[in-house]
Design a protein around this motif. Sequence first.
Motif, mmCIF file in Angstrom:
data_model
loop_
_atom_site.group_PDB
_atom_site.id
_atom_site.type_symbol
_atom_site.label_atom_id
_atom_site.label_comp_id
_atom_site.label_asym_id
_atom_site.label_seq_id
_atom_site.Cartn_x
_atom_site.Cartn_y
_atom_site.Cartn_z
ATOM 1 N N PHE A 79 55.417 13.869 48.861
ATOM 2 C CA PHE A 79 54.758 15.135 48.564
ATOM 3 C C PHE A 79 53.267 14.941 48.390
ATOM 4 O O PHE A 79 52.825 13.932 47.855
ATOM 5 C CB PHE A 79 55.304 15.730 47.261
ATOM 6 C CG PHE A 79 56.747 16.108 47.321
ATOM 7 C CD1 PHE A 79 57.137 17.350 47.779
ATOM 8 C CD2 PHE A 79 57.716 15.217 46.905
ATOM 9 C CE1 PHE A 79 58.474 17.707 47.824
ATOM 10 C CE2 PHE A 79 59.061 15.556 46.937
ATOM 11 C CZ PHE A 79 59.441 16.807 47.404
ATOM 12 N N LEU A 80 52.518 15.947 48.817
ATOM 13 C CA LEU A 80 51.088 16.044 48.558
ATOM 14 C C LEU A 80 50.850 17.261 47.681
ATOM 15 O O LEU A 80 51.530 18.279 47.849
ATOM 16 C CB LEU A 80 50.312 16.287 49.857
ATOM 17 C CG LEU A 80 49.918 15.123 50.722
ATOM 18 C CD1 LEU A 80 49.274 15.624 51.998
ATOM 19 C CD2 LEU A 80 48.985 14.179 50.002
ATOM 20 N N SER A 81 49.884 17.189 46.791
ATOM 21 C CA SER A 81 49.491 18.386 46.047
ATOM 22 C C SER A 81 48.703 19.285 46.997
ATOM 23 O O SER A 81 48.159 18.825 48.006
ATOM 24 C CB SER A 81 48.613 18.006 44.855
ATOM 25 O OG SER A 81 47.364 17.509 45.309
ATOM 26 N N PRO A 87 41.413 21.098 53.402
ATOM 27 C CA PRO A 87 40.204 20.531 54.016
ATOM 28 C C PRO A 87 38.976 20.819 53.151
ATOM 29 O O PRO A 87 39.026 21.652 52.240
ATOM 30 C CB PRO A 87 40.120 21.271 55.360
ATOM 31 C CG PRO A 87 40.808 22.568 55.119
ATOM 32 C CD PRO A 87 41.893 22.279 54.115
ATOM 33 N N LYS A 88 37.889 20.164 53.452
ATOM 34 C CA LYS A 88 36.663 20.356 52.674
ATOM 35 C C LYS A 88 36.191 21.806 52.699
ATOM 36 O O LYS A 88 35.651 22.304 51.730
ATOM 37 C CB LYS A 88 35.570 19.422 53.192
ATOM 38 C CG LYS A 88 35.826 17.970 52.816
ATOM 39 C CD LYS A 88 34.699 17.094 53.311
ATOM 40 C CE LYS A 88 34.829 15.667 52.886
ATOM 41 N NZ LYS A 88 36.030 14.974 53.189
ATOM 42 N N ASN A 89 36.401 22.502 53.833
ATOM 43 C CA ASN A 89 35.965 23.903 53.920
ATOM 44 C C ASN A 89 36.935 24.852 53.213
ATOM 45 O O ASN A 89 36.685 26.050 53.119
ATOM 46 C CB ASN A 89 35.757 24.330 55.371
ATOM 47 C CG ASN A 89 37.050 24.385 56.175
ATOM 48 O OD1 ASN A 89 38.157 24.315 55.642
ATOM 49 N ND2 ASN A 89 36.913 24.520 57.485
ATOM 50 N N GLY A 90 38.082 24.317 52.725
ATOM 51 C CA GLY A 90 39.020 25.119 51.957
ATOM 52 C C GLY A 90 39.932 26.014 52.755
ATOM 53 O O GLY A 90 40.736 26.741 52.199
ATOM 54 N N LYS A 91 39.841 26.007 54.071
ATOM 55 C CA LYS A 91 40.664 26.882 54.900
ATOM 56 C C LYS A 91 41.879 26.126 55.417
ATOM 57 O O LYS A 91 41.750 25.113 56.079
ATOM 58 C CB LYS A 91 39.863 27.440 56.071
ATOM 59 C CG LYS A 91 38.744 28.357 55.634
ATOM 60 C CD LYS A 91 37.974 28.892 56.807
ATOM 61 C CE LYS A 91 36.828 29.759 56.306
ATOM 62 N NZ LYS A 91 35.990 30.212 57.412
ATOM 63 N N GLY A 92 43.067 26.644 55.097
ATOM 64 C CA GLY A 92 44.297 26.011 55.539
ATOM 65 C C GLY A 92 44.808 25.023 54.508
ATOM 66 O O GLY A 92 44.172 24.759 53.488
ATOM 67 N N ILE A 93 45.982 24.503 54.801
ATOM 68 C CA ILE A 93 46.596 23.521 53.914
ATOM 69 C C ILE A 93 47.545 22.681 54.755
ATOM 70 O O ILE A 93 48.244 23.215 55.615
ATOM 71 C CB ILE A 93 47.334 24.206 52.739
ATOM 72 C CG1 ILE A 93 47.728 23.195 51.687
ATOM 73 C CG2 ILE A 93 48.531 24.990 53.202
ATOM 74 C CD1 ILE A 93 48.136 23.841 50.381
ATOM 75 N N GLY A 94 47.536 21.373 54.577
ATOM 76 C CA GLY A 94 48.457 20.557 55.348
ATOM 77 C C GLY A 94 48.190 19.076 55.256
ATOM 78 O O GLY A 94 47.115 18.640 54.830
ATOM 79 N N VAL A 95 49.197 18.319 55.652
ATOM 80 C CA VAL A 95 49.103 16.859 55.676
ATOM 81 C C VAL A 95 47.909 16.418 56.515
ATOM 82 O O VAL A 95 47.215 15.455 56.170
ATOM 83 C CB VAL A 95 50.428 16.253 56.226
ATOM 84 C CG1 VAL A 95 50.293 14.761 56.480
ATOM 85 C CG2 VAL A 95 51.590 16.547 55.282
#
Length: 186
Positions: A79-81, A87-95
């Motif tokens: 798991f990842l938090s 990403p650094k720009n804050g858009k999206g979420i994912g491995v």
Amino acid sequence: MKIREIIVVEGKDDTVAINRAVIADTIETNGSAVSQSVIDQIKLAQATRGVIIFTDPDFPGEKIRHTITAQVPDCKHAFLSKEKARPKNGKGIGVEHASPDSIREALKEAHLMTEHTHSEISQQDLLEAGLIGGSGARERREKLGLLLKIGYTNGKQLSKRLQMFQIARDVFIQAIMQIKQEEENE
């Protein structure tokens, strides 16, 4: 760092991120509608080398995790938090957005989830700990998931996740005490 097990990820960008962090083989689900041919590949991988399921910390990632677990038991789970998967720009979420260090740490902490008929931790314990049915419960569950390395889950699924990872009562209580201490210091 070389990983013996085959890592199940959602897509090509996740494979690229994994390969930046470790030497490993991956199986890509190509989305949340996991095909029977992918399930068959995962079954073969589990039988020969073992599997680590490493999906995004979001609803589609959890759906994939549950789909695979239902058909291929005894896989490990990494798991990842959400913070480490942004990403650094804050858009999206994912491995694919996680740093190599975060990926290595998550893989090192991969756990085996097992069906467990009895839990040492009751619904009353969850309620008293402020993990369900109150203000701040969601944030406490996020912190608990990070501390215990079991990922985030909603209130309804928390008890099941604690059982599946066979979290001992004393470990649970210690984590709750740490969360409450942090809240007092904020």
